[in-house]
Design a protein around this motif. Structure first.
Motif, short mmCIF file in Angstrom:
data_model
loop_
_atom_site.label_atom_id
_atom_site.label_comp_id
_atom_site.label_asym_id
_atom_site.label_seq_id
_atom_site.Cartn_x
_atom_site.Cartn_y
_atom_site.Cartn_z
N UNK A 1 -58.39 36.02 142.76
CA UNK A 1 -57.62 35.24 143.74
C UNK A 1 -58.38 35.16 145.05
N UNK A 2 -58.17 34.06 145.76
CA UNK A 2 -58.73 33.93 147.10
C UNK A 2 -57.92 34.79 148.07
N UNK A 3 -58.47 35.13 149.24
CA UNK A 3 -57.70 35.90 150.22
C UNK A 3 -56.41 35.20 150.64
N UNK A 4 -56.44 33.88 150.70
CA UNK A 4 -55.24 33.13 151.09
C UNK A 4 -54.13 33.30 150.05
N UNK B 1 -53.93 35.81 147.87
CA UNK B 1 -53.54 37.22 147.83
C UNK B 1 -52.53 37.53 148.92
N UNK B 2 -52.62 36.88 150.07
CA UNK B 2 -51.67 37.11 151.15
C UNK B 2 -50.26 36.64 150.81
N UNK B 3 -50.14 35.68 149.89
CA UNK B 3 -48.84 35.06 149.63
C UNK B 3 -48.21 35.43 148.29
N UNK B 4 -48.92 36.19 147.45
CA UNK B 4 -48.44 36.38 146.08
C UNK B 4 -47.09 37.10 146.01
N UNK B 5 -46.75 37.89 147.05
CA UNK B 5 -45.48 38.60 147.00
C UNK B 5 -44.33 37.79 147.61
N UNK B 6 -44.62 36.57 148.06
CA UNK B 6 -43.55 35.73 148.57
C UNK B 6 -42.69 35.21 147.42
N UNK C 1 -63.68 35.42 141.07
CA UNK C 1 -64.76 35.68 140.12
C UNK C 1 -64.89 37.12 139.70
N UNK C 2 -64.07 38.03 140.28
CA UNK C 2 -64.22 39.46 139.95
C UNK C 2 -62.92 40.09 139.44
#
Length: 591
Positions: free
Chosen positions: A519-522, A524-529, A566-567
């Motif tokens: 996931x991109x940092x953007x 990752x910041x929102x996945x728990x919304x 990618x990781x």
């Protein structure tokens, strides 16, 4: 109630000294509620005592311990209280001067302090100056006061007084011996000066009176506004003094099925806590850490009523002249109900998503059992009497029966898992090995994961936890499904999903890792919304991770995600082991 502010005139004197000594006044006042430019323009501003004390302490440090002599020089040479001194010198009387200082100007400029004055006849007086226990101590303030009292007669042309002092914590006692009075001629000259200055002095007193009246009106208005806000607040509010309720609003009373806030006044706070909840301790924890705490309140008049879940915050303040703990209670029953519905919705969606895979999981052992039973049926058609079969054929029949039984037991186990994860009801914590929940989730998700990736398991012993087996299975299941949905079946042999359990720092840990796209940092910041999802339509509601974190935190744990494009992604569940939870509970009860 002792005020926590002082008038700005003594602060202006300190500012003038800082300027005289070439100090950086802006730096000295940085971070304080102290507008030194405005203070120099008026003597009637209110300055918080805390800011005044810190300003003096910074000056003392900057001047290398020479603040008191610098303040005294300014006090004597510049005479910042000229009108006061002139009226005090009306009869060239040190008694009059000190009376005005101790009974009028001192208490007016320093309402935070208490002045206890004992007259010693015509030879002098004794004054005890005391700070209340809830404000910051300031030893340098007492030393300044001692020097000002000693040199005050110099303001009206007399010699300094003789002064004796004893300093204590938050307290100082000063004994002043009056100096000799002036001659009759000097008194007449002073009388003339005082008469000329009386008009200006009266104007100053009038202005000061107006300022004090305005301050009092503003304080009254502020108190009325506060009371109105508290009474109309939808949240419950209580004020505690030594763990006794001295005020409660009607919202709190309604929360507890009472008619009004006064019914709670006088109650001990511990009587309101539901069994297992130390309300007093939790509120102190909320006040110390500045964070909300979850607790449950007992309905006083109804032992059969369910405890009321609340989110509480607390702060220390003065209330009706006493140190108090003010607590706000937000009723979260509706939020808990909404969360329960969200968890049920997510569970049903997950069951629907996995329906095809579960059907396959059930069909496989049933087909296995069916094949063995058909073999036995064909064998018995040719030889109905088992006694006529040779030993090898009889062994085949027994082996087929055992295999059929294993297949049926496997189907029953899957059906039991289906019933367990699909049922509603009690979700309270129980003592369990987290591997039980992991294994239950794996039975459900295995088919879905194996369609797109290889599956590797390393389920080490990780200790026991207190949680709901069903809900913990739901969390692990969500993580496995997310890992599977993130990968493409085109790379099935390269894709890998790993699930491991292990113990770490009195915590039981469950990790689900994949080598997918990440996931991109953007993202990752929102996945728990809630309702946020990157999945294609029909593959998710966006509730999975939101619900999963709520479930884990409900049992005192954490859910943490690490991911890079990618990781792949690593999800880690940490739950406190049962002995750690028991130890913490015992410590809380003991305290």
């Amino acid at each position: 109630m002792a005020a926590r502010y002082i008038l700005s005139q003594p602060v202006a004197l300190a500012v003038d000294v800082a300027i005289d000594e070439g100090l950086d006044v802006d730096a000295l006042a940085r971070g304080l509620e102290l507008d030194h430019r405005a203070i120099q323009r008026t003597a009637y501003m209110r300055v918080p005592w805390e800011s005044f004390v810190i300003f003096l302490e910074r000056m003392e440090e900057a001047l290398g311990g020479e603040l008191v002599p610098a303040m005294t020089r300014r006090f004597v040479e510049k005479n910042p209280f000229s009108n006061f001194a002139r009226v005090g010198g009306l009869f060239c009387s040190p008694q009059l001067l000190y009376r005005m200082a101790n009974y009028v100007f001192g208490p007016m400029m320093f309402p935070v302090a208490r002045f206890d004055v004992e007259e010693l006849g015509s030879i002098g007086f004794r004054v005890m100056l005391t700070l209340p226990p809830d404000v910051r101590d300031c030893p340098v303030f007492f030393r300044i006061c001692g020097e000002f009292l000693r040199h005050s007669p110099a303001l009206i042309g007399m010699k300094p007084a003789r002064a004796h002092h004893i300093f204590g914590v938050r307290q100082a006692t000063f004994q002043i011996d009056y100096p000799p009075s002036l001659s009759l001629l000097a008194r007449l000259r002073r009388f003339t000066d005082a008469a000329l200055a009386s008009r200006a002095f009266m104007e100053e007193l009038q202005a000061q009176g107006e300022r004090l009246r305005e301050s009092y009106d503003a304080l009254q208005e502020s108190e009325e506004t506060f009371r109105t806000m508290v009474e109309r607040s939808p949240d419950g509010v209580m004020v505690l003094h030594e763990d006794a309720i001295i005020f409660a609003n009607d919202a709190l009373a309604r929360m507890l099925a009472l008619r009004g806030g006064p019914e709670l006044v006088g109650e001990r706070i511990e009587t309101l806590g539901a069994p297992g909840y130390d309300v007093s301790g939790l509120l102190r924890e909320a006040q110390e850490h500045g964070e909300a705490v979850a607790l449950r309140l007992r309905v006083p008049e109804d032992d059969t009523a369910a405890a009321v879940p609340v989110e509480a915050r607390a702060l220390r303040a003065r209330f009706l002249g006493r140190d108090a703990l003010i607590a706000t209670m937000r009723d979260v029953r509706e939020r808990e109900a909404s969360m329960a519905r969200a968890i049920d919705t997510d569970r049903l969606v997950t069951m629907g998503t996995l329906a095809a895979g579960v059907a396959h999981e059930v069909n496989t052992p049933l087909g296995y059992a069916q094949a063995n039973l058909e073999f036995i049926d064909e064998l018995l058609e040719d030889t109905p009497d088992l006694r006529e079969l040779d030993a090898e054929a009889q062994a085949d029949v027994l082996a087929s029966l055992r295999d059929a039984r294993k297949g049926l037991e496997r189907a029953i186990e899957i059906a039991s898992d289906l019933k367990e994860i699909g049922r509603e009801g009690d979700v309270r914590g129980e003592v369990l090995d987290p591997r039980q929940s992991v294994e239950g989730a794996l039975r459900w998700a295995r088919a879905e994961v194996l369609q797109v990736a290889r599956l590797h398991m390393a389920l080490e012993a990780c200790g026991e936890v207190i949680a709901s087996r069903r809900r913990l299975s739901q969390v692990v299941l969500n993580l496995l499904i997310n890992a599977a949905h993130a990968m493409s079946s085109d790379r099935r042999h390269q894709n890998l999903v790993e699930i491991t359990t292990f113990a770490s720092d009195e915590h039981a840990c469950i990790e689900v890792c994949d080598n997918g796209p990440g996931m991109t940092p953007e993202t990752l910041e929102r996945v728990f919304e809630p309702f946020y999802t990157t999945k294609e339509p029909g593959r998710g509601t966006g509730l999975g991770l939101f619900v999963s974190r709520e479930i884990v935190e409900e049992f005192g744990g954490t859910l943490h995600l690490e991911s890079e494009p990618g990781r792949g992604t690593r999800a880690t569940i940490r739950l406190p082991q049962r002995q750690a939870v028991t130890s913490k509970t015992a410590t809380t009860s003991a305290s």
